[in-house]
Design a protein around this motif. Structure first.
Motif, PDB file in Angstrom:
ATOM      1  N   GLN A  92     -15.286  -6.231  -3.026  1.00 21.15           N
ATOM      2  CA  GLN A  92     -14.168  -5.476  -3.589  1.00 21.15           C
ATOM      3  C   GLN A  92     -14.428  -3.968  -3.501  1.00 21.15           C
ATOM      4  O   GLN A  92     -13.526  -3.185  -3.162  1.00 21.15           O
ATOM      5  N   ALA A  95     -14.182  -2.632   0.117  1.00 17.33           N
ATOM      6  CA  ALA A  95     -12.814  -2.518   0.616  1.00 17.33           C
ATOM      7  C   ALA A  95     -12.156  -1.210   0.205  1.00 17.33           C
ATOM      8  O   ALA A  95     -11.205  -0.748   0.852  1.00 17.33           O
ATOM      9  N   SER A  98     -12.679   3.554   2.155  1.00 20.00           N
ATOM     10  CA  SER A  98     -12.101   3.914   3.449  1.00 20.00           C
ATOM     11  C   SER A  98     -12.539   5.327   3.826  1.00 20.00           C
ATOM     12  O   SER A  98     -13.027   6.088   2.975  1.00 20.00           O
TER      13      SER A  98
END
Length: 302
Positions: A92, A95, A98
Motif C-alpha cells: 500500500q 503504491a 509515485s
C-alpha cells in the motif's frame, strides 16, 4: 581723507561660472528629489515582493505537507496494521510513492524508536532507535501529527509524523520523509533569488527547514521576539536583522492548512542596488553635461 580702498570685483570668468552653477542648481535639487522618490518606490516594491514570495512558497509547501500527511494518515488507519500484516502495508505504501509524490519514503516506528518498516528510499544511517525515539517522543505523548527534522549527513530532511492508534493508544508512528530536493525545487519554481533566505517554522515556532542565510539550529525554537510575531497574524512583514546583523525585510506567511510558517528574508541593501542600477546612467550623464557647461563657461570667460 584718504579714499577707501575698494575690493576687486569678481572676474567675468568667475561670474559666468557662478551663473552656470546657479542655473544648474534647480536641476540638481530636482534630481535629488527624484532619486529619493524612486528609492522610496523601490523599497516599497521590495517589501511587497518579499511578502508575495513568502505567500507563494507557503502555498507550495502547504500542498506538499498536506499531501504527505494525508498519505501517512491513510496508511496509519490501514486495516493491515490492525492485523499486523506488514507485507500488505508495504504494498500500500509503495503504491503511493509515485515520481510526482513529494515524499521519498514511509517509515513505521514503534515507541522505542525502532523502524519496523521502511518503504521507498534507503533508511538514513542517522535514524537510529535512540535519536528516532527522541524525535518521536512528543508524538507518543500528545498523539497529534507533527513536523520534525531527520538529520542526515550534510543536510536535513523534513518529516511528517502521524500517530497510529491501536486499541485507543499510540502504538506506532508513521513518518513520511520529504524528498531532499523538494524545498530547493519549490524555491526555484517561485523564483526565490540566491540573496534571499527561506526559513520554515512549524506551528509551534520551531525551525524545521532552511535554505540560504545564516545557519540556524534545526528543531530548535525561534527567538522569543520572532516567535511572538509568528503567532500574531497569518501574514506579517518585519523590518529586522538576520543572525549576522544584516538589515533585512522578513516576510512571514502561514500555510492555511498545515499551519507551518514560511519566512523569506530579503536584504534591505537590495533596494539601494536597484536604485543605483536605475539612476547610475542618468547621474553620469548629468555630471558630464554640467562639467562640460562649466568648462565651456570658464573658457569663454577667459
Amino acid at each position: 581723507m584718504p579714499e577707501t580702498q575698494r575690493k576687486p570685483l569678481p572676474s567675468i570668468r568667475s561670474q559666468i561660472a557662478l551663473l552656470v552653477l546657479a542655473c544648474a542648481l534647480p536641476t540638481v535639487v530636482g534630481f535629488g528629489a527624484l532619486v529619493g522618490q524612486f528609492y522610496s518606490r523601490e523599497r516599497d516594491t521590495l517589501k511587497e515582493d518579499t511578502q508575495q514570495a513568502a505567500r507563494a512558497v507557503a502555498a507550495a509547501i502547504d500542498r506538499d505537507l498536506v499531501q504527505s500527511e494525508g498519505a501517512a494518515t491513510a496508511l496509519a488507519s490501514s486495516p493491515s496494521l490492525r492485523t499486523n500484516d506488514l507485507d500488505a502495508l508495504r504494498l500500500q505504501a509503495g503504491a503511493l510513492l509515485s515520481p510526482q509524490f513529494p515524499s521519498s519514503q514511509f517509515i513505521l516506528s514503534d515507541s522505542t524508536g525502532k523502524a519496523v518498516l521502511n518503504v521507498g528510499a534507503a533508511l538514513p544511517d542517522t535514524l537510529n532507535p535512540v535519536g528516532n525515539h527522541h524525535r518521536l517522543a512528543p508524538l507518543f505523548g500528545h498523539g497529534r501529527p507533527q513536523m520534525s527534522v531527520v538529520v542526515v549527513e550534510g543536510s536535513a530532511l523534513l518529516a511528517l509524523d502521524v500517530p497510529v492508534f491501536i486499541d485507543s493508544h499510540v502504538a506506532y508512528a508513521m513518518t513520511a520523509l520529504l524528498k531532499p530536493d523538494r524545498l530547493a525545487r519549490i524555491l526555484k519554481d517561485e523564483h526565490i533569488s540566491a540573496d534571499q533566505a527561506m526559513t520554515l517554522y512549524d506551528a509551534d515556532g520551531n525551525v524545521v527547514a532552511q535554505a540560504g542565510g545564516p545557519r540556524l539550529l534545526l528543531g530548535h525554537a525561534a527567538a522569543p521576539a520572532l516567535r511572538e510575531q509568528l503567532h500574531k497574524a497569518a501574514e506579517n512583514l518585519l523590518d529586522t536583522e538576520d543572525a549576522q546583523g544584516t538589515p533585512v525585510y522578513l516576510g512571514l506567511s502561514r500555510a492555511p492548512v498545515s499551519g507551518a510558517v514560511v519566512g523569506i528574508a530579503t536584504p534591505q541593501a537590495k533596494a539601494y542596488e536597484e536604485l543605483l542600477r536605475a539612476v547610475a546612467l542618468i547621474a553620469a550623464t548629468m555630471i558630464a553635461v554640467l562639467a562640460a557647461g562649466f568648462s565651456l563657461a570658464w573658457a569663454v570667460g577667459g
